[in-house]
Write a protein that holds these residues in place. Structure first.
Motif, PDB file in Angstrom:
ATOM      1  N   ILE A  81      -0.751   7.914  -3.332  1.00  0.00           N
ATOM      2  CA  ILE A  81      -2.151   7.552  -3.558  1.00  0.00           C
ATOM      3  C   ILE A  81      -2.332   6.041  -3.456  1.00  0.00           C
ATOM      4  N   SER A  82      -1.375   5.294  -4.042  1.00  0.00           N
ATOM      5  CA  SER A  82      -1.431   3.831  -4.003  1.00  0.00           C
ATOM      6  C   SER A  82      -1.363   3.318  -2.562  1.00  0.00           C
ATOM      7  N   ARG A  96       6.481  -0.696  -2.672  1.00  0.00           N
ATOM      8  CA  ARG A  96       6.108   0.724  -2.748  1.00  0.00           C
ATOM      9  C   ARG A  96       6.869   1.558  -1.730  1.00  0.00           C
ATOM     10  N   TYR A 127      -2.191   4.990   0.115  1.00  0.00           N
ATOM     11  CA  TYR A 127      -3.418   5.425   0.805  1.00  0.00           C
ATOM     12  C   TYR A 127      -4.566   4.457   0.518  1.00  0.00           C
ATOM     13  N   LYS A 128      -4.663   4.005  -0.736  1.00  0.00           N
ATOM     14  CA  LYS A 128      -5.747   3.095  -1.118  1.00  0.00           C
ATOM     15  C   LYS A 128      -5.510   1.678  -0.605  1.00  0.00           C
ATOM     16  N   SER A 129      -4.238   1.275  -0.563  1.00  0.00           N
ATOM     17  CA  SER A 129      -3.906  -0.076  -0.114  1.00  0.00           C
ATOM     18  C   SER A 129      -2.695   0.008   0.812  1.00  0.00           C
TER      19      SER A 129
END
Length: 300
Positions: A55-56, A178, A58-60
């Motif tokens: 999710i992280s 990440r 995908y957002k950034s």
């Protein structure tokens, strides 16, 4: 009491909470590892992280150079195998001892950094490594010169984690943090699925029973234990990251050894025997050796 907590260094407080959370994760993992195979527990431990990191990303989107895919795969594989060994031994030895083995990783990091990265080995670090290995022997209590299967896997859990951590030093030059975390959690989710699919179709040697096992569908309260392992693992990672943001790495690394104390207490509450004198002495030596390595690293 509240005033003392409010005045406490933020990094120290976050690391204490992270250590407590890690110990709770270990407690739930110990319980669930006696019901589900460790390879399955490892899968559930990592799949939560994959979702959150995914999710992280995908957002950034990732910002990195890349170019070291084999080293990235090596980091993920070593981290996965070390974690699998860690979860396996939890079902058979006291939780405090399992965590102590895992916390030997800084000693191996210092050793591997000297061997593979050509970093200088400070005389104090040499003393720490010797003390640490003496501590391991006191905890393991080998029969003659022979360590049993659980002790060997416990030592490997620390060694494998150290290999993974050592590779991170090089990977940071090429990859977003990440991506490095995802390499561990991604391998730690995919590899268990492959091992569980293969298990019913091969004759697994006794020496490898810690790696291969058929999937067992969790039922009832076991689902709660499984979720708790993933949740506490994720909370621990977040708190630990915060700790390193607020306080020097050497101090945070020192406080992280409180995990052994918390895990020993939780293990006893779950039915583990109270550690004898030699085990306690071994644990203390491992902690002291880790503290020396952390302090030497901080002075650089």
């Amino acid at each position: 009491m509240r005033e003392k907590i409010q005045n406490m260094d933020r990094g120290v407080l976050f690391m204490l909470l992270a250590s407590l959370s890690f110990a709770f994760m270990g407690g739930f993992a110990k319980v669930v590892s006696q019901i589900l195979p460790p390879v399955e527990v490892t899968f559930f431990r990592n799949i939560f992280g994959v979702l959150l990191v995914g999710i992280s990303i995908y957002k950034s989107p990732l910002k990195q150079i890349g170019g070291k895919p084999l080293l990235l795969l090596f980091r993920g594989s070593m981290g996965f195998i070390a974690l699998l060994a860690y979860f396996y031994i939890m079902a058979y030895i006291p939780l405090g001892e399992a965590v102590t083995y895992n916390k030997t990783s800084p000693l191996f990091v210092a050793l591997f950094a000297w061997l593979f990265l050509k970093e200088k080995l400070h005389p104090s670090a040499i003393v720490a490594i010797i003390l640490g290995f003496v501590g391991i022997v006191l905890v393991a209590k080998p029969d003659g010169f022979s360590f049993d299967k659980y002790d060997m896997l416990g030592i490997f859990s620390g060694m494998g984690a150290a290999l993974a951590y050592t590779s991170i030093r090089e990977l940071r030059k090429y990859y977003d943090t990440r991506a490095i975390v995802m390499s561990f959690m991604g391998v730690g989710s995919i590899a268990p699925m492959i091992l569980m699919l293969l298990a019913p179709h091969i004759d697994v040697p006794k020496e490898l029973d810690w790696m291969f096992a058929s999937f067992v569908m969790p039922k009832g309260i076991v689902w709660l234990y499984v979720v708790a392992v993933g949740v506490f693992a994720t909370i621990s990672q977040i708190l630990m990251t915060k700790a390193y943001e607020y306080t020097k790495a050497g101090i945070v690394g020192t406080i992280s050894y409180s995990n052994i104390v918390f895990a020993t207490i939780i293990g006893v509450l779950l039915g583990d025997a109270i550690p004898d004198f030699w085990t306690i002495l071994g644990i203390i030596l491992v902690i002291v050796s880790g503290l020396i390595v952390a302090l030497v690293k901080e002075k650089r």
